[in-house]
Design a protein around this motif. Structure first.
Motif: not given
Length: 185
Positions: A103-111, A115-134
């Motif tokens: 959530v803090a990542v997306l807030e910092a980027l939107s600041d 807004y269009r964030v292409l998350t290319e990986g890896g599996p740990h980062l993707l898991a964190e974003f998926a678990a947060a419903g983002l």
């Protein structure tokens, strides 16, 4: 070509530090294929790298165009000397105490108007974003190649267990490879 178009449409390309190291990431370079995709924006999207320890390849930190400086997203607990070094050539953002919070990542980027964030990986980062419903959409490539015997996942790590229903929004095929685009219902 599909991956290049996704980058061309993105405001920022986000990757975890391990993926960036393993896959040899460098600042994003312009592509002729993009044509009008970048109209009204910088020539290239900046690269953002999420890292708890600031263990990133030096070439990620330098060489980006001034209007698309690399963004390093880290933690309060990251080594102060590495943070000072990264700040010389990149924008450094603190997004959590001991771990990078999605959530803090997306807030910092939107600041920054990204807004269009292409998350290319890896599996740990993707898991964190998926678990947060983002995650709004998931682009998945399947190739006609059998690898093994290790069980790989597109999400991994210690993120909370989660399940999300997705809807198939698009499918492309080329030489036996499938490119699937899923969106949240």
């Amino acid at each position: 070509a599909v991956m290049s178009v996704l980058r061309g449409q993105a405001d920022v390309v986000l990757a975890g530090a391990a993926t960036a190291r393993i896959e040899g990431y460098r600042p994003v370079r312009p592509r002729e294929l993009w044509g009008d995709l970048r109209e009204g924006r910088s020539e290239t999207p900046p690269l953002a790298v999420a890292t708890r320890t600031l263990d990133v390849h030096p070439d990620i930190l330098k060489g980006a165009p001034p209007q698309s400086r690399t963004i390093v997203i880290t933690t309060e607990s990251a080594p102060a000397d590495r943070r000072r070094e990264a700040e010389q050539t990149a924008d450094v953002v603190v997004a959590g105490r001991d771990r990078v919070r999605p959530v803090a990542v997306l807030e910092a980027l939107s600041d920054r108007g990204l807004y269009r964030v292409l998350t290319e990986g890896g599996p740990h980062l993707l898991a964190e974003f998926a678990a947060a419903g983002l995650l709004d959409e998931l682009c998945l490539t399947l190739s006609p190649r059998l690898l093994g015997p290790e069980a790989s996942r597109i999400v991994a790590g210690d993120a909370p267990s989660h399940a999300r229903d997705l809807r198939l929004a698009g499918l492309l095929e080329s030489k036996g490879s499938l490119f699937l685009r899923y969106t949240r219902p």
